[in-house]
Scaffold this motif. Structure first.
Motif, PDB file in Angstrom:
ATOM      1  N   GLU A   1       0.824  -1.211   0.000  1.00 27.98           N
ATOM      2  CA  GLU A   1       0.000   0.000   0.000  1.00 27.98           C
ATOM      3  C   GLU A   1       0.855   1.257   0.000  1.00 27.98           C
ATOM      4  O   GLU A   1       0.464   2.272  -0.579  1.00 27.98           O
ATOM      5  CB  GLU A   1      -0.948  -0.042   1.192  1.00 27.98           C
ATOM      6  CG  GLU A   1      -2.003  -1.130   1.033  1.00 27.98           C
ATOM      7  CD  GLU A   1      -3.038  -1.127   2.137  1.00 27.98           C
ATOM      8  OE1 GLU A   1      -2.903  -0.319   3.085  1.00 27.98           O
ATOM      9  OE2 GLU A   1      -3.989  -1.919   2.052  1.00 27.98           O
ATOM     10  N   HIS A   2       2.014   1.218   0.633  1.00 22.45           N
ATOM     11  CA  HIS A   2       2.932   2.359   0.550  1.00 22.45           C
ATOM     12  C   HIS A   2       3.388   2.563  -0.896  1.00 22.45           C
ATOM     13  O   HIS A   2       3.475   3.695  -1.378  1.00 22.45           O
ATOM     14  CB  HIS A   2       4.139   2.143   1.454  1.00 22.45           C
ATOM     15  CG  HIS A   2       3.851   2.395   2.892  1.00 22.45           C
ATOM     16  ND1 HIS A   2       4.762   2.173   3.894  1.00 22.45           N
ATOM     17  CD2 HIS A   2       2.738   2.866   3.518  1.00 22.45           C
ATOM     18  CE1 HIS A   2       4.243   2.487   5.056  1.00 22.45           C
ATOM     19  NE2 HIS A   2       3.009   2.905   4.858  1.00 22.45           N
TER      20      HIS A   2
ATOM     21  N   HIS B   1      -5.439   2.458   2.466  1.00 23.40           N
ATOM     22  CA  HIS B   1      -4.360   2.283   3.431  1.00 23.40           C
ATOM     23  C   HIS B   1      -4.838   2.589   4.849  1.00 23.40           C
ATOM     24  O   HIS B   1      -4.528   1.855   5.799  1.00 23.40           O
ATOM     25  CB  HIS B   1      -3.186   3.184   3.054  1.00 23.40           C
ATOM     26  CG  HIS B   1      -1.990   3.014   3.938  1.00 23.40           C
ATOM     27  ND1 HIS B   1      -1.480   1.780   4.285  1.00 23.40           N
ATOM     28  CD2 HIS B   1      -1.205   3.925   4.560  1.00 23.40           C
ATOM     29  CE1 HIS B   1      -0.423   1.937   5.074  1.00 23.40           C
ATOM     30  NE2 HIS B   1      -0.250   3.229   5.267  1.00 23.40           N
TER      31      HIS B   1
ATOM     32  N   THR C   1       0.500   4.044  -2.803  1.00 25.03           N
ATOM     33  CA  THR C   1       0.310   5.449  -2.449  1.00 25.03           C
ATOM     34  C   THR C   1       1.394   6.318  -3.068  1.00 25.03           C
ATOM     35  O   THR C   1       1.120   7.402  -3.601  1.00 25.03           O
ATOM     36  CB  THR C   1       0.315   5.617  -0.919  1.00 25.03           C
ATOM     37  OG1 THR C   1      -0.725   4.821  -0.346  1.00 25.03           O
ATOM     38  CG2 THR C   1       0.100   7.072  -0.521  1.00 25.03           C
TER      39      THR C   1
END
Length: 244
Positions: free
Chosen positions: A199-200, A222, A203
């Motif tokens: 998810e990082h 997230h 993003t």
């Protein structure tokens, strides 16, 4: 009495706690960002009006709390560097543990606020800001300590706030993250850590694309993941005051 003959008052040296506080403030403000080297003890002693013994004691406190690290196998010229940029508040003052209601309030505030912060970052982030986010992701990829990965998540969110180039936004995000510091922290499973990394990356890619819709969607996913981790850890459900 001639001014030249007047007795000289001794220069008041600083305590190690005041050196800890100033270094913590510099790290949190981004003046000493994640991964950056610290000045030498000699330089810090001169700039902070402290003895080298006092500086060494302050650095030891920060190292023991995981804020800085000094490599032991990188050669004699290697110095301390910033390992984590969310400085524990209990370095300076003890804080009572917060309960589920307070945790819920922070999680709700984060989902209301952080997607918009990420959108601003996508609009104004410079190349150096994107590189800072990428460095954190690379640290996550090479880290197998699940506790350290949880701390790097906080660093990612702080770096995203700094990418807005808005000191008020940085202070607000830092306040939200610090509100959770006294809470019993959920232990990540390896599967959760892997998903957090994914998810990082998602993003980061959305912020780099400058697409506000993609950024908001990535952040919403997230933050919902974070909420679920807290719920599973506590056995409690988040009070539903936000749209499903």
């Amino acid at each position: 009495m001639d001014e030249a003959d007047a007795p000289r008052l001794p220069v008041q040296r600083r305590s190690y706690l005041s050196v800890v506080e100033e270094l913590a403030r510099l790290i949190e403000a981004g003046a000493l960002p994640l991964g950056s080297p610290l000045p030498s003890e000699r330089v810090l002693a001169r700039e902070m009006n402290a003895s080298r013994t006092t500086v060494r004691r302050a650095l030891r406190v920060l190292a023991e709390r995981g804020v800085i690290e000094t490599p032991t196998d990188a050669g004699p010229r290697a110095g301390a560097f910033v390992r984590h940029d969310l400085v524990p508040r209990d370095l300076l003052a003890a804080e009572p543990t917060i309960g589920w209601e307070a945790i819920s309030e922070v999680l709700i505030a984060r989902r209301l606020f952080e997607p918009q912060v990420a959108q601003v970052a996508g609009f104004v982030a410079a190349l150096a800001d994107l590189e800072a986010l990428e460095r954190i992701i690379e640290l996550e990829r090479s880290e197998d300590d699940l506790h350290r990965l949880r701390e790097l998540d906080a660093s990612f969110h702080l770096a995203m706030a700094r990418a807005t180039h808005n000191a008020t936004i940085v202070a607000m995000i830092n306040t939200l993250l610090q509100r959770l510091r006294p809470a019993p922290r959920p232990d990540l499973t390896q599967a959760q850590a892997d998903r957090m990394l994914e998810e990082h990356v998602r993003t980061f890619e959305a912020i780099a694309s400058r697409d506000p819709v993609a950024i908001a969607a990535a952040m919403e996913t997230h933050l919902r993941f974070h909420e679920r981790v807290w719920e599973l850890s506590s056995g409690r459900r988040l009070r539903q005051v936000l749209p499903a």
